[in-house]
Motif scaffolding. Structure first.
Motif, PDB file in Angstrom:
ATOM      1  N   VAL A   1      -3.312  -1.835  -7.548  1.00  0.00           N
ATOM      2  CA  VAL A   1      -3.053  -3.179  -8.551  1.00  0.00           C
ATOM      3  C   VAL A   1      -1.207  -3.248  -8.669  1.00  0.00           C
ATOM      4  N   ILE A   2      -1.269  -2.023  -9.510  1.00  0.00           N
ATOM      5  CA  ILE A   2       0.412  -2.130 -10.692  1.00  0.00           C
ATOM      6  C   ILE A   2       1.724  -2.244  -9.861  1.00  0.00           C
ATOM      7  N   ALA A   3       1.967  -1.145  -9.255  1.00  0.00           N
ATOM      8  CA  ALA A   3       2.434  -0.747  -8.283  1.00  0.00           C
ATOM      9  C   ALA A   3       3.042  -2.472  -7.572  1.00  0.00           C
TER      10      ALA A   3
ATOM     11  N   ALA B   1       0.364  -1.414   0.051  1.00  0.00           N
ATOM     12  CA  ALA B   1       0.051   0.542   0.316  1.00  0.00           C
ATOM     13  C   ALA B   1       0.320   1.324   0.240  1.00  0.00           C
ATOM     14  N   VAL B   2       1.735   1.450   0.833  1.00  0.00           N
ATOM     15  CA  VAL B   2       3.231   2.241   0.648  1.00  0.00           C
ATOM     16  C   VAL B   2       4.337   2.555   0.137  1.00  0.00           C
TER      17      VAL B   2
ATOM     18  N   LYS C   1     -12.843  -1.327  -2.800  1.00  0.00           N
ATOM     19  CA  LYS C   1     -12.658  -0.182  -2.136  1.00  0.00           C
ATOM     20  C   LYS C   1     -13.381   0.764  -3.048  1.00  0.00           C
ATOM     21  N   CYS C   2     -13.210   0.356  -4.492  1.00  0.00           N
ATOM     22  CA  CYS C   2     -13.865   1.485  -5.668  1.00  0.00           C
ATOM     23  C   CYS C   2     -15.327   1.467  -5.342  1.00  0.00           C
ATOM     24  N   ALA C   3     -16.014   0.739  -5.204  1.00  0.00           N
ATOM     25  CA  ALA C   3     -17.567  -0.211  -4.743  1.00  0.00           C
ATOM     26  C   ALA C   3     -17.753   0.857  -3.369  1.00  0.00           C
ATOM     27  N   GLY C   4     -17.587   0.920  -1.878  1.00  0.00           N
ATOM     28  CA  GLY C   4     -17.626   1.205  -0.770  1.00  0.00           C
ATOM     29  C   GLY C   4     -17.335   3.105  -0.872  1.00  0.00           C
ATOM     30  N   ALA C   5     -16.020   3.595  -2.090  1.00  0.00           N
ATOM     31  CA  ALA C   5     -15.829   4.882  -1.925  1.00  0.00           C
ATOM     32  C   ALA C   5     -16.967   5.584  -1.521  1.00  0.00           C
TER      33      ALA C   5
ATOM     34  N   SER D   1      -9.791  -8.016  -6.475  1.00  0.00           N
ATOM     35  CA  SER D   1     -10.906  -8.131  -5.620  1.00  0.00           C
ATOM     36  C   SER D   1     -10.904  -6.528  -4.277  1.00  0.00           C
ATOM     37  N   ARG D   2      -9.890  -6.715  -4.146  1.00  0.00           N
ATOM     38  CA  ARG D   2      -9.733  -5.475  -2.570  1.00  0.00           C
ATOM     39  C   ARG D   2      -9.836  -4.156  -3.032  1.00  0.00           C
TER      40      ARG D   2
END
Lengths: 187, 187
Positions: B153-155, A152-153, B183-187, B178-179
């Protein structure tokens, strides 16, 4: 026999330290693309074949020197709480790695085809994060997961340094940390 | 004058294509560390100074060849929904980039000090993600943010390929996607 091995170890360590020192000196004054193994050998007082035997090729030697320079000299700062510990560490990490010297060391580490240098380099980051995690646990805080902190970071910071697709501002790095900590707190 | 410029352009394009082809052929049969500019020049029928003038040095030339090979030939697959579009694209991306050829191209792209190749290389990824995003919007789906997809995802995928600190399993890549989508769906 034992003495011979010790003597070999001593000579081997001296060669390593001399060759490393030569490479560090050359990197200060020369363009990296202009450095060759015969030049390093001459300045270090060893034969080129000693270097090839020991490191394989120039990129492996440059990677080895870069990892040695990246080895941390101290634990990350203890600011009294996990959130500020992580933010302090990450801001410093981003600043160091995105500096001219940091970019050049990163390029050298990743330029090794073998890949052992890359593994050693990222182990330093895992170790620092593990130190922060253990410190948080000792304080009774809900500690983050090290692998999740990498994803994440650390990973976005390294990606943007390598691909130069966005500026690593302090605000951006802070937002990576704060979003990660929010997710940890909520999980 | 105009004709002269066209002729120059034609010659310049022919040199580029011939040198690129030579490098691609050499990379198939030779160790990358053994390739030199004079060798490329001889096999391409140009002088070494033509190569130095045009590309600067070997690492810039290798980066240029790698980016040209990475240029996508088609849009990412349309699977009918954003979630499966993204997962399909990411699994293919991870497989390609972590292959031996992918790793070697990535190393060449990142080996350029100039860094222009790295920017062009990651633009391909941004373009693909933007295609998926626009497709989602057209379908009336709640679309993801491209920069957030890069970070989430990419990083991590690129980080683990470069530092070899964890295996890029299909399950791991799927969990990143999926995570991120949750997060997108929840944001």
């Amino acid at each position: 026999m034992a003495r011979e091995m010790v003597r070999q170890g001593g000579r081997s360590a001296r060669i390593q330290s001399e060759v490393h020192r030569t490479v560090r000196d050359m990197l200060k004054t020369m363009d990296r693309g202009a450095i060759t193994v015969p030049m390093i050998a001459e300045k270090s007082g060893v034969t080129p074949s000693t270097i090839y035997r020991r490191w394989g090729d120039l990129s492996e030697l440059l990677a080895d020197v870069a990892v040695a320079r990246m080895r941390p000299v101290a634990d990350p700062e203890d600011t009294g709480a996990m959130g500020s510990d992580l933010e302090t560490f990450i801001l410093q990490y981003a600043e160091e790695m995105s500096s001219k010297v940091g970019r050049s060391m990163l390029a050298d580490v990743l330029g090794s085809i073998e890949g052992a240098a890359a593994g050693r380099c990222c182990q330093f980051t895992y170790d620092h994060l593990e130190t922060l995690r253990e410190r948080a646990l000792t304080r009774g805080e809900k500690a983050f997961d090290v692998s999740e902190a990498i994803d994440a970071v650390i990973a976005p910071i390294i990606y943007h340094i390598l691909f130069r697709d966005r500026e690593l501002t302090i605000d951006y790095c802070r937002s990576l940390v704060s979003r990660f900590l929010e997710k940890c707190a909520g999980a």
